[in-house]
Design a protein around this motif. Sequence first.
Motif, short mmCIF file in Angstrom:
data_model
loop_
_atom_site.label_atom_id
_atom_site.label_comp_id
_atom_site.label_asym_id
_atom_site.label_seq_id
_atom_site.Cartn_x
_atom_site.Cartn_y
_atom_site.Cartn_z
N ARG A 42 0.83 -1.21 0.00
CA ARG A 42 0.00 0.00 0.00
C ARG A 42 0.86 1.26 0.00
NH1 ARG A 42 -3.07 -3.15 4.04
NH2 ARG A 42 -4.87 -4.01 2.93
N ARG A 43 2.04 1.17 0.60
CA ARG A 43 2.96 2.32 0.64
C ARG A 43 3.73 2.47 -0.68
NH1 ARG A 43 3.73 0.20 5.90
NH2 ARG A 43 5.76 -0.69 5.37
N GLY A 44 3.86 1.41 -1.41
CA GLY A 44 4.57 1.45 -2.69
C GLY A 44 4.81 0.04 -3.19
N LEU A 45 4.39 -0.22 -4.41
CA LEU A 45 4.52 -1.57 -4.96
C LEU A 45 5.96 -1.86 -5.35
CD1 LEU A 45 1.32 -1.64 -7.17
CD2 LEU A 45 1.74 -3.02 -5.12
N PRO A 46 6.45 -3.04 -4.98
CA PRO A 46 7.80 -3.45 -5.39
C PRO A 46 7.78 -3.96 -6.83
CG PRO A 46 6.78 -5.19 -4.12
CD PRO A 46 5.81 -4.04 -4.14
N ASP A 47 8.95 -4.16 -7.39
CA ASP A 47 9.05 -4.76 -8.71
C ASP A 47 8.81 -6.27 -8.66
OD1 ASP A 47 10.00 -2.38 -10.23
OD2 ASP A 47 11.65 -2.51 -8.80
N ALA A 48 9.22 -6.88 -7.54
CA ALA A 48 9.13 -8.33 -7.40
C ALA A 48 8.72 -8.68 -5.98
CB ALA A 48 10.48 -8.97 -7.71
N ILE A 49 8.11 -9.86 -5.84
CA ILE A 49 7.74 -10.37 -4.52
C ILE A 49 8.11 -11.85 -4.48
CG2 ILE A 49 5.87 -10.80 -2.88
CD1 ILE A 49 4.37 -8.43 -4.23
N LEU A 50 8.94 -12.21 -3.51
CA LEU A 50 9.26 -13.60 -3.23
C LEU A 50 8.36 -13.99 -2.07
CD1 LEU A 50 11.15 -15.91 -4.11
CD2 LEU A 50 12.72 -15.16 -2.31
N LEU A 51 7.43 -14.91 -2.30
CA LEU A 51 6.30 -15.10 -1.41
C LEU A 51 6.19 -16.53 -0.88
CD1 LEU A 51 3.58 -13.93 -0.27
CD2 LEU A 51 2.55 -14.59 -2.46
N ASP A 52 6.19 -16.66 0.44
CA ASP A 52 5.96 -17.95 1.10
C ASP A 52 4.47 -18.27 1.06
OD1 ASP A 52 6.39 -20.26 2.63
OD2 ASP A 52 6.29 -19.17 4.52
N TRP A 53 4.13 -19.54 1.08
CA TRP A 53 2.73 -19.96 1.07
C TRP A 53 2.16 -20.00 2.48
CZ3 TRP A 53 0.10 -22.11 -3.39
CH2 TRP A 53 -1.21 -22.50 -3.12
N ASN A 54 2.82 -20.75 3.37
CA ASN A 54 2.29 -21.01 4.71
C ASN A 54 2.84 -20.01 5.72
OD1 ASN A 54 0.80 -23.43 4.03
ND2 ASN A 54 2.79 -24.38 3.76
N MET A 55 1.98 -19.10 6.17
CA MET A 55 2.37 -18.09 7.16
C MET A 55 1.19 -17.83 8.08
SD MET A 55 4.25 -15.26 4.75
CE MET A 55 2.87 -15.19 3.59
N PRO A 56 1.46 -17.37 9.29
CA PRO A 56 0.37 -16.99 10.19
C PRO A 56 -0.27 -15.67 9.73
CG PRO A 56 2.48 -16.46 11.19
CD PRO A 56 2.78 -17.18 9.90
N MET A 58 -1.97 -14.06 7.64
CA MET A 58 -2.49 -14.12 6.28
C MET A 58 -1.48 -14.91 5.44
SD MET A 58 -3.21 -11.06 3.50
CE MET A 58 -4.43 -10.23 4.50
N ASP A 59 -1.92 -16.00 4.83
CA ASP A 59 -0.99 -16.81 4.05
C ASP A 59 -0.71 -16.18 2.68
OD1 ASP A 59 -3.11 -17.51 2.30
OD2 ASP A 59 -3.40 -19.47 3.21
N GLY A 60 0.21 -16.78 1.98
CA GLY A 60 0.63 -16.23 0.70
C GLY A 60 -0.47 -16.22 -0.35
N TYR A 61 -1.30 -17.26 -0.36
CA TYR A 61 -2.38 -17.32 -1.33
C TYR A 61 -3.37 -16.18 -1.13
CZ TYR A 61 -6.19 -19.25 -4.10
OH TYR A 61 -7.18 -19.42 -5.03
N GLU A 62 -3.75 -15.93 0.12
CA GLU A 62 -4.68 -14.83 0.42
C GLU A 62 -4.04 -13.48 0.11
OE1 GLU A 62 -7.37 -13.08 4.13
OE2 GLU A 62 -6.24 -14.94 4.40
N PHE A 63 -2.76 -13.34 0.46
CA PHE A 63 -2.05 -12.10 0.13
C PHE A 63 -2.07 -11.85 -1.37
CE2 PHE A 63 1.85 -10.49 -1.77
CZ PHE A 63 1.84 -9.19 -1.31
N LEU A 64 -1.78 -12.89 -2.16
CA LEU A 64 -1.71 -12.73 -3.61
C LEU A 64 -3.05 -12.27 -4.18
CD1 LEU A 64 -0.11 -12.94 -6.21
CD2 LEU A 64 -0.65 -15.39 -6.26
N GLY A 65 -4.15 -12.84 -3.70
CA GLY A 65 -5.46 -12.41 -4.16
C GLY A 65 -5.72 -10.94 -3.85
N ASN A 66 -5.36 -10.51 -2.65
CA ASN A 66 -5.51 -9.10 -2.27
C ASN A 66 -4.61 -8.19 -3.09
OD1 ASN A 66 -7.47 -8.93 -0.01
ND2 ASN A 66 -6.05 -10.31 1.00
#
Length: 127
Positions: A42-56, A58-66
């Motif tokens: 929200r503060r500024g979009l990065p060029d790339a995101i290295l994203l884990d799936w399983n996290m407390p 909000m998981d990676g899948y939910e983050f990606l949808g948002n």
Amino acid sequence: MRTCLVVDDSSVIRKVARRILEGLNFQIVEAEDGEKALDVCRRGLPDAILLDWNMPVMDGYEFLGNLRRMPGGDQPKVVFCTTENGIDHIARAINAGADEYIMKPFDKDIVAAKFREVGLLSLAEPA
């Protein structure tokens, strides 16, 4: 300089990813869960995101949808990085808007190859 948001609940994985990505000339921002990662975006979009799936929180899948629903959220290249190796997980990640998928553990060569595939590194840039 290009930026990469590293999202993982493991501080060790974030440290390893930071070292690799800084070596590939990325400026790194870190988040330990999807909710904190959305705040970063929200503060500024990065060029790339290295994203884990399983996290407390909000998981990676939910983050990606948002992320993909945010204005400009279709722009960052997202590489899922997880221990989940089932074809159903990979298909779900790609269908949700991930650009690429890598397995843990990873090394510099794997990260560089995947970042080249999605256009974040040129072939001329050394790994």
